[in-house]
Design an enzyme around this catalytic site. Structure first.
Site, PDB file in Angstrom:
ATOM      1  N   CYS A 149       6.710  -0.159  -3.919  1.00 35.27           N
ATOM      2  CA  CYS A 149       6.158   0.275  -5.473  1.00 35.27           C
ATOM      3  C   CYS A 149       7.281   0.012  -6.330  1.00 35.27           C
ATOM      4  CB  CYS A 149       5.534   1.793  -5.216  1.00 35.27           C
ATOM      5  SG  CYS A 149       5.467   2.419  -6.808  1.00 35.27           S
TER       6      CYS A 149
ATOM      7  N   ASP B 264      -0.471  -3.962  -3.439  1.00 35.56           N
ATOM      8  CA  ASP B 264       0.661  -3.256  -3.079  1.00 35.56           C
ATOM      9  C   ASP B 264       1.649  -4.302  -2.688  1.00 35.56           C
ATOM     10  OD1 ASP B 264       2.339  -1.118  -2.830  1.00 35.56           O
ATOM     11  OD2 ASP B 264       1.082   0.118  -1.350  1.00 35.56           O
TER      12      ASP B 264
END
Ligand code: HMG
Ligand code: MG
Length: 276
Positions: A234, A13
């Site tokens: 994201c 991430d």
């Protein structure tokens, strides 16, 4: 304090949104420094389409080059069976499938409806010889649809459990939730899912992630996703910044995390020059 499990998101991430290609050896050194710091579960990379997330196209090479420390679980994100095959060839210890509680985000992120994503995961979970985690993104707020009701999150959790996921990670993808909202969702999820099968995945866009973690912990949650240095976001969630910093959760939960703060700083320093 009961033992808190921190699942490290930094290499996946944390790095997936970076536009400039980060050398594989930097990623490998980051993962190895994290395991040396006492982190015992690391999401190393993702086996997704390299066209969608070019930064993590070297996932197999990263897995091939890390030093596997006994007792550490090295995990990867997989969106479909092709991803599972690549992950198993890389000898992952655990995989994670990912969907969301909002239709719009699921479409932008994995080009499927929620129902289609669940059907796509069915053979992944059935075939996987390693445990499968299931992510539910946009569990409180969606960048496209706004607030999300707990009633929309529960059926997605139930569907992932029914497939055979052993752990669910509940994502505040854009970091907008506040502690009362966390409590409202957990009031709905805990009776069905149980604290032992739940992890919280808080992004820290608005600075609520530590308070949210404390509130969830007070309700019985002991597993939290975080990224060293709070890096990340994201690519398909406009405005989202990094996960809650692992440093912040080590400060909150202390020794029960088993992580050495000084060594953790050393791990963060490896990637810091590459973060924009
Ligand atoms: P698509 O374009 O609809 O699928 O993408 P497709 O099946 O038509 O495949 C398109 C191309 O990708 C084909 O190649 C496939 O072979 C290839 P082409 O014929 O064009 O040359 N392909 C693959 N290649 C390698 N590995 C694979 C793979 N699958 C297909 N596994 C797909 C659908 C799901 C593949 C795509 O949308 C995708 O890869 N999405 C990934 C999105 C992503 O990684 N998002 C970030 C992670 S999620 C997140 O950050 C949230 C989280 O942190 C929790 C939170 O914060 O809430 C987890
Ligand atoms: Mg995330």
């Amino acid at each position: 304090m009961s033992k808190v499990r921190l699942i490290e998101m930094g290499p996946r991430d944390g790095l997936q949104t970076e536009a400039k290609t980060i050398p594989t050896e930097v990623k490998v050194a980051f993962v190895d420094a994290l395991s040396a710091a006492g982190v015992d579960e690391i999401e190393v990379s993702s086996f997704v389409s390299p066209k969608w997330v070019p930064q993590l196209a070297d996932a197999a090479e990263v897995f091939a080059r890390i030093q596997r420390k006994p007792g550490v679980r090295y995990m990867a994100l997989v969106p479909n069976e092709a991803g599972l095959d690549r992950a198993l060839a890389a000898a992952v210890d655990k995989v994670a499938v990912f969907t969301a509680a909002s239709e719009s985000f699921t479409r932008k992120n994995i080009n499927a409806s929620i129902a289609e994503s669940i059907e796509r995961f069915r053979p992944v979970v059935q075939r996987s010889p390693v445990p499968v985690r299931g992510y539910v993104s946009t569990a409180w707020h969606c960048p496209y649809e706004g607030p999300i009701k707990p009633e929309a999150v529960l059926p997605v959790c139930e569907a992932l459990l029914e497939l055979g996921c052993t752990e669910l990670s509940i994502g505040d993808t854009i970091g907008k939730a506040v502690p009362d909202e966390v409590a409202r969702l957990l009031d709905v999820l805990l009776p069905v899912v149980g604290a032992d099968h739940l992890a919280m995945h808080f992004h820290d866009t608005f600075g609520h992630a530590v308070a949210n973690s404390a509130r969830a912990h007070a309700m019985g949650i002991t597993a939290f996703d975080s990224s060293a240095g709070g890096i990340g976001g994201c690519p398909f969630a406009p405005g989202a910044t990094g996960n809650v910093a692992t440093q912040a959760l080590v400060a909150l939960f202390g020794e029960s995390t088993g992580i050495d703060s000084t060594a953790l700083e050393g791990a963060s320093a490896i990637v810091r020059p590459w973060i924009s």
